[in-house]
Design a protein around this motif. Structure first.
Motif, mmCIF file in Angstrom:
data_model
loop_
_atom_site.group_PDB
_atom_site.id
_atom_site.type_symbol
_atom_site.label_atom_id
_atom_site.label_comp_id
_atom_site.label_asym_id
_atom_site.label_seq_id
_atom_site.Cartn_x
_atom_site.Cartn_y
_atom_site.Cartn_z
ATOM 1 N N HIS A 77 -1.764 13.143 5.258
ATOM 2 C CA HIS A 77 -0.645 12.470 5.890
ATOM 3 C C HIS A 77 0.641 13.291 5.769
ATOM 4 N N LEU A 78 0.812 13.944 4.624
ATOM 5 C CA LEU A 78 2.027 14.743 4.407
ATOM 6 C C LEU A 78 1.901 16.134 5.017
ATOM 7 N N GLY A 119 0.815 -1.217 0.000
ATOM 8 C CA GLY A 119 0.000 0.000 0.000
ATOM 9 C C GLY A 119 0.845 1.261 0.000
ATOM 10 N N GLN A 120 2.092 1.156 -0.428
ATOM 11 C CA GLN A 120 3.019 2.288 -0.354
ATOM 12 C C GLN A 120 3.891 2.360 -1.580
ATOM 13 N N ARG A 121 4.214 3.574 -2.007
ATOM 14 C CA ARG A 121 5.226 3.761 -3.050
ATOM 15 C C ARG A 121 5.885 5.114 -2.848
ATOM 16 N N GLU A 122 7.173 5.116 -2.990
ATOM 17 C CA GLU A 122 7.905 6.369 -2.837
ATOM 18 C C GLU A 122 7.920 7.116 -4.178
ATOM 19 N N PHE A 123 7.626 8.412 -4.118
ATOM 20 C CA PHE A 123 7.695 9.253 -5.319
ATOM 21 C C PHE A 123 8.224 10.614 -4.896
ATOM 22 N N TRP A 124 9.254 11.083 -5.567
ATOM 23 C CA TRP A 124 9.842 12.380 -5.241
ATOM 24 C C TRP A 124 10.163 12.460 -3.742
ATOM 25 N N LEU A 128 8.626 11.295 -1.373
ATOM 26 C CA LEU A 128 7.451 11.314 -0.512
ATOM 27 C C LEU A 128 6.920 9.884 -0.434
ATOM 28 N N SER A 129 6.568 9.464 0.764
ATOM 29 C CA SER A 129 5.998 8.128 0.892
ATOM 30 C C SER A 129 4.490 8.238 0.671
ATOM 31 N N LEU A 130 4.004 7.626 -0.414
ATOM 32 C CA LEU A 130 2.592 7.768 -0.782
ATOM 33 C C LEU A 130 1.829 6.470 -0.587
ATOM 34 N N THR A 131 0.567 6.621 -0.163
ATOM 35 C CA THR A 131 -0.329 5.471 -0.137
ATOM 36 C C THR A 131 -0.842 5.245 -1.560
ATOM 37 N N VAL A 132 -0.853 4.002 -1.981
ATOM 38 C CA VAL A 132 -1.452 3.661 -3.278
ATOM 39 C C VAL A 132 -2.347 2.438 -3.073
ATOM 40 N N ASN A 133 -3.312 2.268 -3.958
ATOM 41 C CA ASN A 133 -4.101 1.036 -3.949
ATOM 42 C C ASN A 133 -4.563 0.753 -5.377
ATOM 43 N N PRO A 134 -5.251 -0.374 -5.599
ATOM 44 C CA PRO A 134 -5.580 -0.726 -6.991
ATOM 45 C C PRO A 134 -6.490 0.283 -7.696
#
Ligand code: GLN
Length: 293
Positions: free
Chosen positions: A166-167, A83-88, A90-96
């Motif tokens: 969250h950020l 449920g997580q991916r780093e971008f720039w 920033l730790s982001l929540t992702v889902n389908p």
């Protein structure tokens, strides 16, 4: 993931078994995947696994790990499992419901930051924001600017909102909109987008992680150009004079994208490459005097 009689399973044993299983299902990053998932189950950094290889998993941890490994064997992307991916950074929540942010897209963020002036209060729009990745990166870099992220999917907007919260970013809002539909009176100094741009018959759509991502965020018409065209066609009316439109596209779509921007009357049209040297972003500027358009 074999139990060692009554003593339970060590991290080392769990990892070794998981790597073996993932290798069988032709994952090309079996060890890395196994480590990321075990670290996630333990809520630790990956280095912990190598520091404490003899540490014993609880039954719950072992079961949770087993379930994750099975899903990974079925091809579910790591980012959807954690449920997580780093971008720039920033730790982001992702889902389908959201596309998994790609490093390629950081190119778009970099160019966008270069196009912004020093003055505060500039308005930025990220069309089809998904998890909010681009919008959040820009909002975090430029707390003096106002960022609006839009998406047609309410489910992905919820993820984007959650990420902003969250950020702790306060200069960002999200709006439900089919491209420009709900933006009637808005005007922006900068419009960015990573729209769907894969051709609908492209075999990549059914391969690897991409097969698990939302199709509507990936493919757009027979050549993949439908949404690039729709955005390029309408953006001029939503840009302030001298405002920029920047769009990510496929590595073979730069020429068609630039041609369409030319037809529509943008100036200073150009293409930028991503870190892999592929043509990845094209954009153009609205004339400083709209009478020239
Ligand atoms: N770059 C992504 C890919 O090739 C696609 C992202 C998009 O369609 N916007 O998988």
């Amino acid at each position: 993931m074999q139990a060692h009689a009554s003593q339970g399973t060590t991290l080392h044993a769990a990892l070794t078994a998981a790597v073996k299983l993932l290798q069988q299902s032709a994952t090309d990053s079996a060890r890395l995947d196994a480590e990321i998932l075990l670290a996630w189950v333990l809520n630790k950094q990956r280095v912990y696994l190598h520091t404490w290889p003899e540490h014993i998993l609880t039954t719950e941890q072992e079961l949770a790990y087993r379930r994750l490994i099975i899903k990974r064997q079925q091809g579910v992307p790591i980012a959807y499992l954690t449920g997580q991916r780093e971008f720039w950074s920033l730790s982001l929540t992702v889902n389908p419901d959201t596309l998994i942010p790609r490093p390629d897209t950081e190119t778009l963020v970099e160019i966008a930051l270069n196009k912004l002036h020093d003055k505060p209060g500039q308005r930025i729009c990220d069309l089809g924001t998904g998890s909010g990745a681009i919008a959040l990166a820009l909002a975090s870099e430029r707390p003096d600017c106002e960022v609006l992220g839009t998406d047609i999917s309410t489910a992905s907007l919820q993820v984007a909102e959650q990420n902003a919260l969250h950020l702790g970013l306060r200069n960002i809002r999200f709006l439900h909109s089919d491209w420009f539909e709900a933006l009637a009176t808005h005007r922006f100094e900068l419009i960015v987008s990573n729209p769907p741009y894969i051709a609908e018959q492209d075999p990549h759509l059914s391969e690897g992680d991409v097969a698990h991502e939302p199709r509507h965020a990936l493919s757009a018409g027979p050549q993949g150009m439908d949404d690039l065209q729709a955005i390029g066609g309408q953006a001029l009316s939503f840009l302030t004079p001298s405002g920029w439109l920047l769009m990510e596209h496929g590595y073979q779509q730069a020429e068609t994208t630039c041609n369409l921007l030319m037809e529509k009357g943008y100036c200073n049209i150009r293409t930028w490459q991503d870190a892999a040297g592929l043509q990845r972003v094209s954009g153009g500027q609205r004339h400083s005097d709209p009478a020239d358009e």
